[in-house]
Design a protein around this motif. Structure first.
Motif, PDB file in Angstrom:
ATOM      1  N   VAL A 145       3.402   1.736  -7.349  1.00 45.61           N
ATOM      2  CA  VAL A 145       4.696   1.834  -7.863  1.00 45.61           C
ATOM      3  C   VAL A 145       4.866   3.416  -8.368  1.00 45.61           C
ATOM      4  O   VAL A 145       6.234   3.702  -7.932  1.00 45.61           O
ATOM      5  CB  VAL A 145       4.896   0.909  -9.337  1.00 45.61           C
ATOM      6  N   ASP A 146       4.023   3.974  -8.836  1.00 45.30           N
ATOM      7  CA  ASP A 146       4.135   5.304  -9.172  1.00 45.30           C
ATOM      8  C   ASP A 146       4.314   6.113  -7.972  1.00 45.30           C
ATOM      9  O   ASP A 146       5.183   7.030  -7.793  1.00 45.30           O
ATOM     10  CB  ASP A 146       2.946   5.598 -10.009  1.00 45.30           C
ATOM     11  N   HIS A 147       3.629   5.849  -6.901  1.00 45.22           N
ATOM     12  CA  HIS A 147       3.768   6.489  -5.568  1.00 45.22           C
ATOM     13  C   HIS A 147       5.247   6.411  -4.824  1.00 45.22           C
ATOM     14  O   HIS A 147       5.824   7.434  -4.546  1.00 45.22           O
ATOM     15  CB  HIS A 147       2.599   6.114  -4.744  1.00 45.22           C
ATOM     16  N   VAL A 148       5.745   4.936  -5.101  1.00 42.40           N
ATOM     17  CA  VAL A 148       6.818   4.856  -4.537  1.00 42.40           C
ATOM     18  C   VAL A 148       8.040   5.698  -5.300  1.00 42.40           C
ATOM     19  O   VAL A 148       8.915   6.150  -4.669  1.00 42.40           O
ATOM     20  CB  VAL A 148       7.344   3.505  -4.630  1.00 42.40           C
ATOM     21  N   LEU A 149       7.887   5.761  -6.710  1.00 42.76           N
ATOM     22  CA  LEU A 149       8.993   6.374  -7.654  1.00 42.76           C
ATOM     23  C   LEU A 149       8.927   7.852  -7.213  1.00 42.76           C
ATOM     24  O   LEU A 149       9.942   8.416  -7.268  1.00 42.76           O
ATOM     25  CB  LEU A 149       8.643   5.890  -9.125  1.00 42.76           C
TER      26      LEU A 149
ATOM     27  N   MET B  32      10.006  -4.418  -3.011  1.00 45.35           N
ATOM     28  CA  MET B  32       9.017  -5.142  -4.060  1.00 45.35           C
ATOM     29  C   MET B  32       7.648  -4.709  -3.583  1.00 45.35           C
ATOM     30  O   MET B  32       7.154  -4.459  -2.268  1.00 45.35           O
ATOM     31  CB  MET B  32       9.291  -6.484  -4.193  1.00 45.35           C
ATOM     32  N   VAL B  33       6.683  -4.611  -4.598  1.00 43.66           N
ATOM     33  CA  VAL B  33       5.372  -4.520  -4.390  1.00 43.66           C
ATOM     34  C   VAL B  33       4.789  -5.757  -4.542  1.00 43.66           C
ATOM     35  O   VAL B  33       4.983  -6.564  -5.367  1.00 43.66           O
ATOM     36  CB  VAL B  33       4.587  -3.537  -5.220  1.00 43.66           C
ATOM     37  N   GLN B  34       4.097  -6.239  -3.248  1.00 41.06           N
ATOM     38  CA  GLN B  34       3.428  -7.415  -3.181  1.00 41.06           C
ATOM     39  C   GLN B  34       2.073  -7.418  -3.747  1.00 41.06           C
ATOM     40  O   GLN B  34       1.317  -6.640  -3.272  1.00 41.06           O
ATOM     41  CB  GLN B  34       3.409  -8.245  -1.762  1.00 41.06           C
ATOM     42  N   VAL B  35       1.663  -8.402  -4.670  1.00 45.04           N
ATOM     43  CA  VAL B  35       0.411  -8.438  -5.323  1.00 45.04           C
ATOM     44  C   VAL B  35      -0.341  -9.596  -5.039  1.00 45.04           C
ATOM     45  O   VAL B  35       0.494 -10.794  -4.866  1.00 45.04           O
ATOM     46  CB  VAL B  35       0.392  -8.361  -7.002  1.00 45.04           C
TER      47      VAL B  35
ATOM     48  N   SER C 165       0.914  -1.245  -0.049  1.00 41.80           N
ATOM     49  CA  SER C 165       0.114  -0.042  -0.195  1.00 41.80           C
ATOM     50  C   SER C 165       0.854   1.149   0.068  1.00 41.80           C
ATOM     51  O   SER C 165       1.993   1.126   0.380  1.00 41.80           O
ATOM     52  CB  SER C 165      -0.869   0.231   1.110  1.00 41.80           C
ATOM     53  N   LYS C 166       0.254   2.388  -0.424  1.00 44.27           N
ATOM     54  CA  LYS C 166       1.047   3.830  -0.318  1.00 44.27           C
ATOM     55  C   LYS C 166       1.359   3.899   1.032  1.00 44.27           C
ATOM     56  O   LYS C 166       2.713   4.461   1.271  1.00 44.27           O
ATOM     57  CB  LYS C 166       0.056   4.658  -1.206  1.00 44.27           C
ATOM     58  N   LYS C 167       0.314   3.728   1.819  1.00 46.40           N
ATOM     59  CA  LYS C 167       0.752   4.087   3.172  1.00 46.40           C
ATOM     60  C   LYS C 167       1.945   3.387   3.751  1.00 46.40           C
ATOM     61  O   LYS C 167       2.759   3.807   4.629  1.00 46.40           O
ATOM     62  CB  LYS C 167      -0.466   3.649   4.027  1.00 46.40           C
TER      63      LYS C 167
END
Ligand SMILES: *Cc1c(COP(=O)(O)O)cnc(C)c1O
Length: 254
Positions: A169-173, A146-149, A123-125
């Motif tokens: 991903v966009d938020h992390v970048l 890594m982003v877990q899906v 999550s973004k949070k």
């Protein structure tokens, strides 16, 4: 000859070392069966040592293993700070956190020595929280994440819905300067297999394609962490770049 292989000849392999050799051979064989269209990335073995004692981690390290995975913050904290382990491994272990992460544990996790990758940001949070914790800990290098899906969309599994991974991903970048986004991870439903392949692995690959297209990141710069003891060979055939293998190396867990 590499130092690692010279060492292997010099010292008799432990049971864990032999099991690891067997997994490495199976990884190589699976890699050769991989479609030529998939990125030619050497798959990494992450040895999942959860519930297993420090002496077995040392056995694996001495047979050449550097990446280890743990599920529980408390257990990882204890092992990563263990004096015997630190002495035997000289701080060379790269720890992967692969368990469900709660926001209130980010600070504890960020303080763990030799933490290499957190595979379970969903999550973004949680990304914000980890980013802040890493910054407060005063780390110079970025933390790999890594982003877990949740590819199987099971209620009891963590991971974001497949449609949300691009937004995260966009938020992390854009917003998490202390985090280095390296790829996607899934656990999937055990033993799921339809006519030609595992639908969880297929869906994670599709998510990677979407992230690549929307974010302008080359496919071969995006990792896929998928595959465990039961299915790591199939996962590699489907493009996994990082397999998380526990019981097949360290023996079954209670
Ligand atoms: C326990 C665990 C593994 C390893 O499972 P094995 O079946 O023992 O290989 C891999 N990934 C995650 C997220 C785990 O929790």
């Amino acid at each position: 000859m590499s130092i690692a292989s010279a060492r292997r000849i010099m010292i008799a392999l432990t049971e864990v070392g032999r099991a690891r050799e067997n997994i490495l051979q199976r990884i190589e064989a699976a890699k050769l069966r991989r479609s030529a269209e998939l990125p030619n990335i050497e798959p990494r073995l992450v040895a999942v040592s959860k519930t297993k004692p420090v002496n077995l981690i040392i056995d694996a390290f001495e047979s050449g293993q550097t990446h280890f995975g743990e599920n529980y913050v408390q257990e990882l904290e204890r092992k990563a700070n263990d004096e015997e382990l630190l002495k035997a491994t000289k701080g060379q272990i790269k720890w992967h956190f692969i368990g469900h992460l709660q926001s209130n544990k980010c600070k504890k996790l960020a303080a763990i020595p030799n933490l290499d990758t957190v595979e379970t940001v969903d999550s973004k949070k949680l990304a914000d929280c980890l980013n802040k914790a890493w910054e407060s800990a005063g780390k110079l290098e970025q933390l790999n994440i890594m982003v877990q899906v949740n590819t199987s969309q099971e209620e009891n599994k963590s991971g974001c819905p497949p449609d949300d991974c691009v937004t995260i991903v966009d938020h992390v970048l854009k917003r998490c300067k202390k985090l280095n986004f390296v790829g996607l991870m899934t656990i999937g439903q055990l033993g799921r297999h339809d006519a030609d392949s595992n639908p969880d692995f297929r869906l994670l690959s599709e998510c990677r394609k979407t992230v690549s297209d929307k974010m302008g990141i080359p496919i071969d710069a995006l990792e896929l962490s998928m595959g465990m003891s039961q299915d790591f060979e199939h996962a590699i055939e489907m493009g996994s770049t990082s397999v998380r293998v526990g019981s097949a190396i360290f023996g079954s867990r209670p």
